[in-house]
Scaffold this motif. Structure first.
Motif, PDB file in Angstrom:
ATOM      1  N   GLY A   3      -3.382  25.286 -27.600  1.00 46.50           N
ATOM      2  CA  GLY A   3      -2.474  23.677 -28.011  1.00 46.50           C
ATOM      3  C   GLY A   3      -3.350  23.824 -26.187  1.00 46.50           C
ATOM      4  O   GLY A   3      -3.783  23.761 -25.831  1.00 46.50           O
ATOM      5  N   LEU A   4      -2.016  23.261 -25.203  1.00 46.38           N
ATOM      6  CA  LEU A   4      -1.980  22.219 -24.367  1.00 46.38           C
ATOM      7  C   LEU A   4      -0.456  22.336 -23.469  1.00 46.38           C
ATOM      8  O   LEU A   4       0.085  22.566 -23.725  1.00 46.38           O
ATOM      9  N   LYS A   5      -0.795  22.589 -22.349  1.00 53.58           N
ATOM     10  CA  LYS A   5       0.664  23.292 -21.376  1.00 53.58           C
ATOM     11  C   LYS A   5      -0.616  22.341 -20.044  1.00 53.58           C
ATOM     12  O   LYS A   5      -1.236  22.711 -19.640  1.00 53.58           O
ATOM     13  N   ALA A   6      -0.014  21.484 -19.432  1.00 51.56           N
ATOM     14  CA  ALA A   6       0.178  20.659 -17.894  1.00 51.56           C
ATOM     15  C   ALA A   6       1.182  21.051 -17.223  1.00 51.56           C
ATOM     16  O   ALA A   6       2.202  20.868 -17.566  1.00 51.56           O
ATOM     17  N   ASP A   7       1.070  21.609 -15.944  1.00 49.46           N
ATOM     18  CA  ASP A   7       2.283  21.465 -14.845  1.00 49.46           C
ATOM     19  C   ASP A   7       1.803  20.145 -14.054  1.00 49.46           C
ATOM     20  O   ASP A   7       0.941  20.838 -13.319  1.00 49.46           O
ATOM     21  N   ILE A   8       2.941  19.371 -13.433  1.00 50.53           N
ATOM     22  CA  ILE A   8       2.047  18.209 -13.051  1.00 50.53           C
ATOM     23  C   ILE A   8       3.220  18.181 -11.565  1.00 50.53           C
ATOM     24  O   ILE A   8       4.593  17.755 -12.239  1.00 50.53           O
ATOM     25  N   ARG A   9       2.817  18.026 -10.692  1.00 51.79           N
ATOM     26  CA  ARG A   9       3.567  17.327  -9.377  1.00 51.79           C
ATOM     27  C   ARG A   9       3.414  16.596  -8.076  1.00 51.79           C
ATOM     28  O   ARG A   9       2.095  16.756  -8.586  1.00 51.79           O
ATOM     29  N   GLY A  10       3.896  16.074  -8.007  1.00 48.31           N
ATOM     30  CA  GLY A  10       3.303  14.268  -7.199  1.00 48.31           C
ATOM     31  C   GLY A  10       4.755  13.894  -6.575  1.00 48.31           C
ATOM     32  O   GLY A  10       5.749  14.765  -6.663  1.00 48.31           O
ATOM     33  N   GLU A  11       4.452  13.276  -5.344  1.00 52.80           N
ATOM     34  CA  GLU A  11       4.689  12.835  -4.345  1.00 52.80           C
ATOM     35  C   GLU A  11       4.243  10.797  -4.234  1.00 52.80           C
ATOM     36  O   GLU A  11       3.609  10.810  -3.763  1.00 52.80           O
ATOM     37  N   LEU A  12       5.489  10.376  -4.042  1.00 54.37           N
ATOM     38  CA  LEU A  12       4.610   8.091  -4.031  1.00 54.37           C
ATOM     39  C   LEU A  12       5.594   8.162  -3.021  1.00 54.37           C
ATOM     40  O   LEU A  12       7.345   7.524  -2.881  1.00 54.37           O
ATOM     41  N   PRO A  13       5.788   7.385  -1.756  1.00 57.28           N
ATOM     42  CA  PRO A  13       6.209   7.370  -0.472  1.00 57.28           C
ATOM     43  C   PRO A  13       6.933   6.108  -0.739  1.00 57.28           C
ATOM     44  O   PRO A  13       8.062   5.672  -0.281  1.00 57.28           O
ATOM     45  N   LEU A  14       6.149   4.852  -1.320  1.00 55.84           N
ATOM     46  CA  LEU A  14       6.751   3.619  -1.860  1.00 55.84           C
ATOM     47  C   LEU A  14       5.989   2.869  -3.152  1.00 55.84           C
ATOM     48  O   LEU A  14       4.795   2.668  -3.116  1.00 55.84           O
ATOM     49  N   VAL A  15       6.947   2.534  -3.710  1.00 57.24           N
ATOM     50  CA  VAL A  15       6.790   1.388  -4.843  1.00 57.24           C
ATOM     51  C   VAL A  15       6.876   0.841  -5.023  1.00 57.24           C
ATOM     52  O   VAL A  15       8.454   0.575  -5.196  1.00 57.24           O
ATOM     53  N   ARG A  16       6.616  -0.923  -5.259  1.00 58.91           N
ATOM     54  CA  ARG A  16       7.214  -1.876  -5.703  1.00 58.91           C
ATOM     55  C   ARG A  16       7.357  -2.327  -7.081  1.00 58.91           C
ATOM     56  O   ARG A  16       5.810  -2.982  -7.571  1.00 58.91           O
ATOM     57  N   GLU A  66       1.082  -1.353  -0.006  1.00 58.84           N
ATOM     58  CA  GLU A  66      -0.376   0.156  -0.212  1.00 58.84           C
ATOM     59  C   GLU A  66       1.015   1.292   0.158  1.00 58.84           C
ATOM     60  O   GLU A  66       1.670   1.570   0.359  1.00 58.84           O
ATOM     61  N   THR A  67       1.027   2.232  -0.517  1.00 61.08           N
ATOM     62  CA  THR A  67       1.281   3.425  -0.509  1.00 61.08           C
ATOM     63  C   THR A  67       0.354   4.698  -0.945  1.00 61.08           C
ATOM     64  O   THR A  67      -0.693   4.608  -0.824  1.00 61.08           O
ATOM     65  N   ALA A  68       0.840   6.259  -1.123  1.00 61.17           N
ATOM     66  CA  ALA A  68       0.183   6.743  -1.052  1.00 61.17           C
ATOM     67  C   ALA A  68       0.205   7.232  -2.291  1.00 61.17           C
ATOM     68  O   ALA A  68       1.329   7.416  -2.908  1.00 61.17           O
ATOM     69  N   LEU A  69      -0.656   8.653  -3.027  1.00 60.69           N
ATOM     70  CA  LEU A  69      -0.079   9.594  -4.333  1.00 60.69           C
ATOM     71  C   LEU A  69      -0.872  10.720  -3.869  1.00 60.69           C
ATOM     72  O   LEU A  69      -1.844  10.642  -4.077  1.00 60.69           O
ATOM     73  N   ASP A  70       0.206  11.577  -3.473  1.00 55.93           N
ATOM     74  CA  ASP A  70      -0.300  13.622  -3.828  1.00 55.93           C
ATOM     75  C   ASP A  70       0.493  14.022  -5.030  1.00 55.93           C
ATOM     76  O   ASP A  70       1.260  14.238  -6.011  1.00 55.93           O
ATOM     77  N   LEU A  71      -1.109  14.722  -6.324  1.00 56.94           N
ATOM     78  CA  LEU A  71      -0.351  15.462  -7.244  1.00 56.94           C
ATOM     79  C   LEU A  71      -1.521  16.737  -7.216  1.00 56.94           C
ATOM     80  O   LEU A  71      -2.231  16.742  -6.737  1.00 56.94           O
ATOM     81  N   THR A  72      -0.274  18.011  -7.554  1.00 58.23           N
ATOM     82  CA  THR A  72      -1.181  18.779  -7.762  1.00 58.23           C
ATOM     83  C   THR A  72      -0.854  19.151  -9.367  1.00 58.23           C
ATOM     84  O   THR A  72      -0.098  19.037  -9.993  1.00 58.23           O
ATOM     85  N   PHE A  73      -1.568  20.107  -9.820  1.00 52.35           N
ATOM     86  CA  PHE A  73      -2.257  19.618 -11.534  1.00 52.35           C
ATOM     87  C   PHE A  73      -2.483  21.694 -11.851  1.00 52.35           C
ATOM     88  O   PHE A  73      -3.270  22.302 -10.826  1.00 52.35           O
ATOM     89  N   LYS A  74      -2.058  22.297 -13.211  1.00 48.22           N
ATOM     90  CA  LYS A  74      -2.167  23.056 -13.645  1.00 48.22           C
ATOM     91  C   LYS A  74      -2.254  22.675 -14.865  1.00 48.22           C
ATOM     92  O   LYS A  74      -1.127  22.438 -15.796  1.00 48.22           O
ATOM     93  N   ILE A  75      -3.328  23.075 -16.023  1.00 45.83           N
ATOM     94  CA  ILE A  75      -3.748  22.272 -17.308  1.00 45.83           C
ATOM     95  C   ILE A  75      -4.066  23.817 -17.954  1.00 45.83           C
ATOM     96  O   ILE A  75      -5.277  24.385 -17.598  1.00 45.83           O
ATOM     97  N   GLY A  76      -4.141  24.254 -18.885  1.00 43.61           N
ATOM     98  CA  GLY A  76      -3.994  25.032 -20.145  1.00 43.61           C
ATOM     99  C   GLY A  76      -3.664  24.392 -21.538  1.00 43.61           C
ATOM    100  O   GLY A  76      -3.721  24.300 -21.835  1.00 43.61           O
ATOM    101  N   THR A  77      -5.648  24.649 -22.768  1.00 47.96           N
ATOM    102  CA  THR A  77      -5.326  24.382 -23.454  1.00 47.96           C
ATOM    103  C   THR A  77      -5.721  25.272 -24.013  1.00 47.96           C
ATOM    104  O   THR A  77      -6.330  25.407 -25.961  1.00 47.96           O
ATOM    105  N   LYS A  78      -5.707  27.148 -23.619  1.00 48.58           N
ATOM    106  CA  LYS A  78      -6.020  28.147 -24.931  1.00 48.58           C
ATOM    107  C   LYS A  78      -4.149  27.964 -25.662  1.00 48.58           C
ATOM    108  O   LYS A  78      -3.244  28.167 -25.240  1.00 48.58           O
TER     109      LYS A  78
END
Length: 308
Positions: free
Chosen positions: A229-242, A215-227
């Motif tokens: 074209g397309l622009k997206a900024d994504i930040r994230g944290e993932l404590p553990l993955v196997r 079991e893990t967790a995921l924390d994402l923040t995003f900002k998307i604009g489509t005027k």
């Protein structure tokens, strides 16, 4: 009766399908409202909705002059059933259309468009205790329970808050703000108790990398604009993955990443501006450039502080 017909017609236009129901109660007190009992809706043959109780509050002043606009909608315990295509279904003509950044931006706008237009001129939407069921070939693949959704419309756009639970993810939380005039969206997604190993095998039959049961967790923040074209900024944290491959496995801890996606004029650029692992130690930067007019991609990667 004329007012009831106007409410039904307006609701049908907002959801993009004809609303069916077994009973309707209309009252002027304590404020004008209509309650639909056993309301149902089918959209495109793949999505069907059943709502035991759906309450609609029209705006008072327009209502008094004979015009129907919605002020608030409350849905109690709706049940949504989405039928997924069979695994081997032939792709549609649309899915075979060559990729382009313009198509990608258009599909993002098409995804957000119905929600934004449905909330247009409406101040509040509340959904309590909803359930989503994913079906494939008559069998239930995944159920998402205890869905609570609040949407509020204002001069700044549409604000949405959502929480839900499922077997692969014990808690889902979404907070987002949509601005239809600027064609922008931003928000935060928190996933807790995530276990990709609990995903039904038939849901993602082509998943190339088996993921362990941790079991893990995921924390994402995003900002998307489509005027333009397309622009997206994504930040994230993932404590553990196997990651599991046959009898071998690799554990990764403390992953943090920042990705910027830009698509316009036939080009797509994905920039990994920050990719950090605590264990094994790794800092990774890079970009990938794709050009829809040329059959090639350009990749640049830079690794720092590599723990070998």
């Amino acid at each position: 009766e004329a007012t009831q017909r106007e409410i039904i017609d307006l609701l049908s236009r907002k959801v993009g399908g004809r609303v069916q129901f077994s009973g309707l109660h209309f009252s002027f007190f304590p404020q004008p409202h209509a309650v639909f009992f056993d309301a149902g809706l089918s959209m495109g043959g793949r999505l069907s909705v059943h709502i035991p109780s759906l309450t609609i509050y029209p705006k008072v002043w327009p209502f008094l002059v004979g015009r129907t606009d919605f002020a608030r909608i409350e849905a109690q315990s709706p049940r949504l059933t989405l039928v997924l295509p069979p695994p081997g279904e032939t792709p549609s003509a649309r899915s075979l259309t060559p990729w382009s950044p313009e198509r990608l931006a258009a599909e993002v706008r098409a995804l957000l468009g119905p929600a934004l237009s449905g909330m247009e001129d409406m101040s509040s939407l509340q959904v309590h205790g909803a359930k989503l069921i994913l079906l494939r070939e008559g069998a239930s693949l995944l159920e998402v329970d205890h869905i609570h959704l609040t949407g509020r419309s204002s001069s700044r756009g549409l604000a949405v808050e959502l929480t839900a639970e499922s077997s692969p993810c014990k808690h889902v939380s979404l907070k987002a703000q949509f601005d239809p005039r600027a064609c922008e969206a931003e928000g935060r997604i928190d996933l807790k108790g995530v276990a990709a190993g609990r995903l039904p095998p038939g849901l993602l039959p082509g998943l190339p990398i088996p993921i362990g049961p941790d079991e893990t967790a995921l924390d994402l923040t995003f900002k998307i604009g489509t005027k333009g074209g397309l622009k997206a900024d994504i930040r994230g944290e993932l404590p553990l993955v196997r990651i599991v491959r046959k009898r071998h496995s690799a554990r990764f801890k403390g992953a943090r990443f920042k990705v910027t996606i830009q698509a316009s004029a036939g080009r797509l650029t994905v920039a990994l501006t920050d990719r950090h692992l605590d264990e094994p130690r790794l800092d990774l930067l890079g970009t990938i450039d794709l050009d829809s007019g040329a059959p090639r991609a350009r990749l640049r990667l830079e690794a720092r502080e590599v723990d070998v």
